[in-house]
Each structure stands twice: as structure tokens, then as C-alpha cells.
Design a protein around this motif. Structure first.
Motif, short mmCIF file in Angstrom:
data_model
loop_
_atom_site.label_atom_id
_atom_site.label_comp_id
_atom_site.label_asym_id
_atom_site.label_seq_id
_atom_site.Cartn_x
_atom_site.Cartn_y
_atom_site.Cartn_z
N LEU A 37 0.88 -1.23 -0.10
CA LEU A 37 0.13 0.21 -0.08
C LEU A 37 0.96 1.37 -0.03
CD1 LEU A 37 -2.80 -0.99 2.59
CD2 LEU A 37 -3.07 -0.65 -0.01
N GLY A 38 2.09 1.18 -0.16
CA GLY A 38 2.95 2.21 -0.07
C GLY A 38 3.55 2.78 1.25
N PHE A 39 2.97 1.94 2.43
CA PHE A 39 3.89 2.44 3.62
C PHE A 39 5.41 2.11 3.82
CE2 PHE A 39 -0.83 2.13 4.48
CZ PHE A 39 -0.86 3.22 5.51
N THR A 40 6.05 2.71 4.54
CA THR A 40 7.60 2.56 4.77
C THR A 40 7.79 1.90 6.06
OG1 THR A 40 8.04 4.30 3.43
CG2 THR A 40 9.88 3.50 4.76
N PRO A 41 8.36 0.66 6.31
CA PRO A 41 8.38 0.08 7.64
C PRO A 41 9.74 0.78 8.27
CG PRO A 41 9.52 -1.24 5.67
CD PRO A 41 8.63 -0.30 5.07
N VAL A 42 9.47 1.22 9.63
CA VAL A 42 10.52 1.72 10.40
C VAL A 42 10.55 1.04 11.72
CG1 VAL A 42 10.06 4.00 9.37
CG2 VAL A 42 8.63 3.50 11.17
N GLY A 43 9.70 0.18 12.25
CA GLY A 43 9.76 -0.35 13.48
C GLY A 43 11.00 -1.33 13.48
N ARG A 44 11.71 -1.31 14.49
CA ARG A 44 12.80 -2.52 14.92
C ARG A 44 12.13 -3.66 15.61
NH1 ARG A 44 17.73 0.66 17.17
NH2 ARG A 44 16.15 1.60 18.53
N ASP A 45 11.48 -3.27 16.61
CA ASP A 45 11.04 -4.41 17.62
C ASP A 45 9.69 -5.01 17.33
OD1 ASP A 45 13.45 -3.86 19.28
OD2 ASP A 45 12.41 -2.34 19.98
N PRO A 47 6.16 -4.45 14.16
CA PRO A 47 5.95 -3.80 12.77
C PRO A 47 5.27 -2.17 13.01
CG PRO A 47 5.14 -6.16 12.78
CD PRO A 47 5.51 -5.54 14.39
N VAL A 48 5.73 -1.44 12.53
CA VAL A 48 5.40 0.14 12.50
C VAL A 48 5.67 0.65 11.04
CG1 VAL A 48 5.66 2.27 13.58
CG2 VAL A 48 5.73 0.48 14.99
N PHE A 49 4.91 1.20 10.56
CA PHE A 49 5.11 1.80 9.11
C PHE A 49 4.74 3.53 8.93
CE2 PHE A 49 4.11 -2.53 9.19
CZ PHE A 49 4.71 -3.21 8.45
N LEU A 50 5.22 3.97 8.13
CA LEU A 50 4.93 5.43 7.87
C LEU A 50 4.05 5.48 6.91
CD1 LEU A 50 8.30 7.34 8.38
CD2 LEU A 50 6.44 7.03 10.12
N HIS A 51 2.90 6.51 6.85
CA HIS A 51 2.04 6.57 5.94
C HIS A 51 2.64 7.31 4.72
CE1 HIS A 51 -1.34 8.22 3.66
NE2 HIS A 51 -2.22 7.30 4.25
N PRO A 52 2.31 6.81 3.52
CA PRO A 52 3.04 7.51 2.36
C PRO A 52 3.00 8.94 2.07
CG PRO A 52 1.24 6.07 1.76
CD PRO A 52 1.58 5.85 3.13
N GLN A 53 1.62 9.60 2.50
CA GLN A 53 1.54 11.14 2.44
C GLN A 53 1.82 11.73 3.83
OE1 GLN A 53 -0.64 9.07 0.53
NE2 GLN A 53 0.73 9.23 -1.13
N THR A 54 1.05 11.30 4.91
CA THR A 54 1.06 12.03 6.13
C THR A 54 2.25 11.71 6.96
OG1 THR A 54 -0.13 10.25 7.32
CG2 THR A 54 -1.47 11.95 5.81
N LYS A 55 3.20 10.75 6.73
CA LYS A 55 4.14 10.32 7.55
C LYS A 55 3.78 10.00 8.86
CE LYS A 55 6.60 10.92 3.73
NZ LYS A 55 6.83 9.70 2.98
N GLU A 56 2.50 9.78 9.23
CA GLU A 56 2.00 9.43 10.59
C GLU A 56 2.54 7.96 10.88
OE1 GLU A 56 -1.50 12.49 11.73
OE2 GLU A 56 -2.05 10.65 10.76
N GLU A 57 2.39 7.49 12.16
CA GLU A 57 2.63 6.20 12.34
C GLU A 57 1.62 5.19 12.49
OE1 GLU A 57 5.39 5.68 15.54
OE2 GLU A 57 7.09 6.33 14.85
N TYR A 58 1.70 4.30 11.92
CA TYR A 58 0.67 2.90 11.80
C TYR A 58 1.23 1.68 12.32
CZ TYR A 58 -2.46 5.86 8.94
OH TYR A 58 -3.26 6.95 8.40
N ALA A 59 0.84 1.13 13.21
CA ALA A 59 1.31 0.10 13.98
C ALA A 59 0.51 -1.15 13.48
CB ALA A 59 1.46 0.30 15.24
N LEU A 60 0.94 -2.36 13.36
CA LEU A 60 0.00 -3.60 13.34
C LEU A 60 -0.25 -3.86 14.79
CD1 LEU A 60 1.69 -5.67 10.57
CD2 LEU A 60 0.36 -3.90 10.40
N ALA A 61 -1.64 -4.29 14.76
CA ALA A 61 -2.12 -4.69 16.19
C ALA A 61 -1.41 -5.94 16.77
CB ALA A 61 -3.67 -5.27 16.01
N ARG A 62 -1.15 -5.76 17.85
CA ARG A 62 -0.05 -6.56 18.68
C ARG A 62 -0.41 -6.89 19.86
NH1 ARG A 62 2.49 -1.60 18.49
NH2 ARG A 62 3.48 -1.00 20.33
#
Length: 412
Positions: A37-45, A47-62
Motif C-alpha cells: 500500500l506504499g507504507f514505509t517500515p520503520v519499526g525495529r522491535d 511492525p510500525v510503518f509511515l504513511h506515504p503522504q502524512t508520514k504518521e505512524e501506523y502500527a500493526l495490532a499486537r
């Protein structure tokens, strides 16, 4: 796949407060789907991703599981089967365990909205005890929401955590991070009240904890108790919107009074030097930034002299400026005066009293700094003098400038 706004954004929206950023949880997705979907992965510990436009963080439910002491000791599990309720259950406080979808539907499985209305800070589940940072976070939220109380069962749980040694596993950087953020809230006194109430203050900041029960002369301190005075100073610093270095200086200015032998109470002779030594140890332990530490040392050492400065002669005032490095660093000296004002006004019934030394010393410092040091040095050289004699000549010229200012200027 569904996207939910969670945590502080939901809480602040319900409170009618400004929402500055959003945290998102994604339910029913895989990392591969997020990348597609165009999200950029940034989480190390996890899965966290940056939105391609807003750059807000999106984390997978965990979900998370405790594996070792301290706040690093967790194993995280994220897959499309983790539900929103399971994700919210791992959060710290009920007021932070709510979610909204893009249609505005509120999901509140732990009564966060109820606790917001009742102004209560309550833990979500017994898993709160697995992460000692949550003690600091709750105390920081108490500083932000000054009229909120801590649920009795949550306070009892925090006491159990402290007694079990969980607070001892906190790393210095994280303690400083939460402490500095709490100092910058609207009611910093509440942070220290909460930490003291559960016993964490004595483990994390014993130099501060020792101030309670130590009396001061009532003529200067109508509130008498040194710990009570400290809380008043911190809240005055917040009311006056002081920057972090000033607030940290306020926190540390009287540490030496906690080591005054009880047979010397309520006087605290030479507490300034003891305060400097204690705050140096505290700063090294928590790896406090140099700007905060250096200002705090100036304030701890000199706040009594600043308070008494109206009785000083010109030579004494210039020596004060020199000890504070005010001639080279006037902005830092102004911050020191700011902290001294907070100290003077952080006393029962004196909260709104003017503090003349601040403006007075600003004016006198300007006079001292107005001396043409190059001209003085050249004149001294013409007399065949050099080295220390030049420094002494400049010092004397500044004394004369301050003396003239005292004689001719209407000072507060």
C-alpha cells in the motif's frame, strides 16, 4: 484490514483539547500488505510503518509478553489475527486505551471515557506491573491533568512494583526522558506527589525525596516544609512558562537542605555547596543534558546571593557576575534569575509578590558589560602592564561602572 486512531488523540478529542498528532493501529493486515500500500517500515522491535503522504505512524495490532525485568524485557506478537481489543488491552491507562475509526465509532473496552469524566488515572490490567516506565508515565499524566486522581488500586499496584524492585531496572535515559517531560507539564508538582506516594521517588531521586519533613525558617518560608516549598516552586515555574533548564534548576536548588543534620534545623548553613554536589551526582546518574546541569549548578550555588543582592556593594556584585559567568553568558544568567524568582515566589502567600532582584541585576549586568574592555586593555598596556594586571584593570573598570549605575540609576 481496518485502520483505527488510538491512544492520546482519542483521549484529547474527548477532552476537547487540541490533537497535534495521531497514532494508528491496523487490524487484519500483514507487513507485506502495508508495504504494497506504499507504507514505509520503520519499526525495529515490532511492525510500525509511515504513511506515504502524512508520514504518521501506523502500527500493526499486537500483543506483548513479559520475558525479563525492566521495560526492555518484552516479546511482541503481531499478525492479522490480533484484535483491536487485544491491542488496547496491553496499554497503560484506561484513558489511553480507546480507539476511533474513520467514521467516528468509539471503541472503549476498559471504561476510559468513564474515567475521563471522573478524572481518574486507572491501569488497564495487571499487565501494567510488567513495565516500570508506566509508573513514570502515570506520574507525568498526573502533572498534565492536575485535577485527576490516581485510582487506589493503581496506586497500590505501583507500590507493589516499587517494592518488587521494578523501578530499579529503569535505565537513566528513560527516567530523564519522562522526568523532563513531566517538568514541562502544567502541574509538575503532581508528578512528584505521585512518585512519592508510591515510593518510587526515593528510588529514582533520593536527593529530592529527602526534602520532605525538613523544616525551614518560617520568617522566610511560611510553608516551612522544604518538600512543600519545592512543589510550590515547580508549579510557579510552570505558571510562568519557564523553559526546561529553569525548571530543572528549580527542582535541584535546595537539595542540600535534605542533608542538614536535624540538630541544625531549621537553619541550613552551607546548604548551597551541598546542593551543588548532590545535583552533580544526580545529573551524572541520569545523564542530564549539560545546559540543564550547568544552569542548576549556578542556581544552587548562588540563589541566596541573588536574593540578597540589594544589600551588595559594586565590587561584590561584579564578583557575583564573574562567578556566574554572566559577563560572557548573559542569557544563561537571565535564566538563573528566572529560577531565583520562582524560588522566591514559591512560598505560601508570596506567589504573586514582585521579585525586584531580577530586573535590578539585569540592569547592573548591562552596566558591567558596557565597559570597553579593549580600551581598558590598551590603556593598561600603555602603562607597561600585562597578564593578570589587564584582567584586574578590567575588573576594576566594571566595578566602577556598576558603582556609577548604583549611584545614578533608579533601580527596583
Amino acid at each position: 484490514m481496518k485502520f483505527w486512531i488510538v491512544g492520546g488523540a482519542v483521549r484529547d478529542q474527548l477532552l476537547g483539547a487540541a490533537v497535534n498528532d495521531h497514532d494508528w493501529v491496523v487490524v487484519g493486515a500483514t507487513p507485506q500488505q502495508m508495504v504494497e500500500l506504499g507504507f514505509t517500515p520503520v519499526g525495529r522491535d515490532f511492525p510500525v510503518f509511515l504513511h506515504p503522504q502524512t508520514k504518521e505512524e501506523y502500527a500493526l495490532a499486537r500483543t506483548e509478553r513479559k520475558t525479563a525485568p525492566g521495560y526492555h524485557g518484552f516479546a511482541f506478537h503481531a499478525d492479522p489475527g490480533v484484535t483491536l481489543a487485544e491491542d488496547l488491552a496491553r496499554r497503560d491507562l484506561t484513558i489511553n486505551a480507546m480507539a476511533r475509526d474513520d467514521g467516528g465509532t468509539l471503541v472503549d473496552p476498559f471504561g476510559g471515557e468513564r474515567d475521563l469524566r471522573a478524572k481518574v488515572l486507572r491501569h488497564v490490567s495487571p499487565a501494567f506491573a510488567e513495565d516500570p516506565v508506566r509508573i513514570l508515565r502515570l506520574a507525568r499524566f498526573a502533572a498534565r491533568f492536575g485535577d485527576f486522581t490516581v485510582a487506589p488500586e493503581t496506586e497500590a499496584l505501583m507500590r507493589q512494583m516499587v517494592q518488587a524492585g521494578e523501578a530499579d531496572a529503569l535505565v537513566p535515559e528513560r527516567v530523564w526522558q519522562e522526568l523532563s517531560r513531566g517538568l514541562m507539564e502544567a502541574h509538575p508538582s503532581r508528578m512528584f506527589e505521585v512518585l512519592r506516594g508510591c515510593g518510587a521517588l526515593s528510588r529514582l531521586l533520593p536527593e529530592v525525596d529527602r526534602l520532605w519533613g525538613v523544616p525551614q525558617p518560617a520568617a522566610h518560608h511560611p510553608e516551612v516544609d522544604t518538600g512543600v516549598h519545592l512543589l510550590m516552586v515547580l508549579d510557579i515555574s510552570a505558571r510562568l512558562q519557564a523553559p526546561l533548564p529553569v525548571r530543572f534548576a528549580c527542582l535541584c536548588h535546595d537539595l542540600g537542605k535534605g542533608t542538614t543534620p536535624s540538630d541544625e534545623w531549621p537553619r541550613h548553613i552551607a546548604h548551597e555547596a551541598r546542593s551543588v554536589g548532590l545535583l552533580q551526582g544526580l545529573s551524572a546518574r541520569l545523564r542530564v543534558p549539560s545546559d540543564c546541569r550547568e544552569l542548576a549548578e549556578v542556581v544552587a550555588r548562588e540563589h541566596g546571593n541573588v536574593h540578597r543582592s540589594a544589600q551588595m556593594r559594586a565590587a561584590t556584585l561584579v564578583r557575583l557576575f564573574e562567578r556566574c559567568d554572566a559577563l560572557r553568558r548573559p542569557a544563561r544568567f537571565d535564566d538563573a534569575l528566572f529560577a531565583c524568582e520562582c524560588d522566591a515566589r514559591g512560598r505560601l502567600g508570596l506567589e504573586d509578590k514582585p521579585y525586584p532582584p531580577r530586573e535590578r541585576l539585569r540592569t547592573l549586568l548591562d552596566c558591567a558589560r558596557g565597559v570597553d574592555t579593549a580600551a581598558v586593555a590598551a590603556h593598561t598596556a600603555e602603562r607597561g602592564l600585562s597578564g593578570p594586571a589587564v584582567g584586574e584593570a578590567i575588573h576594576q573598570a566594571r566595578v566602577e561602572a556598576v558603582k556609577a549605575c548604583l549611584a545614578t540609576t533608579a533601580l527596583p
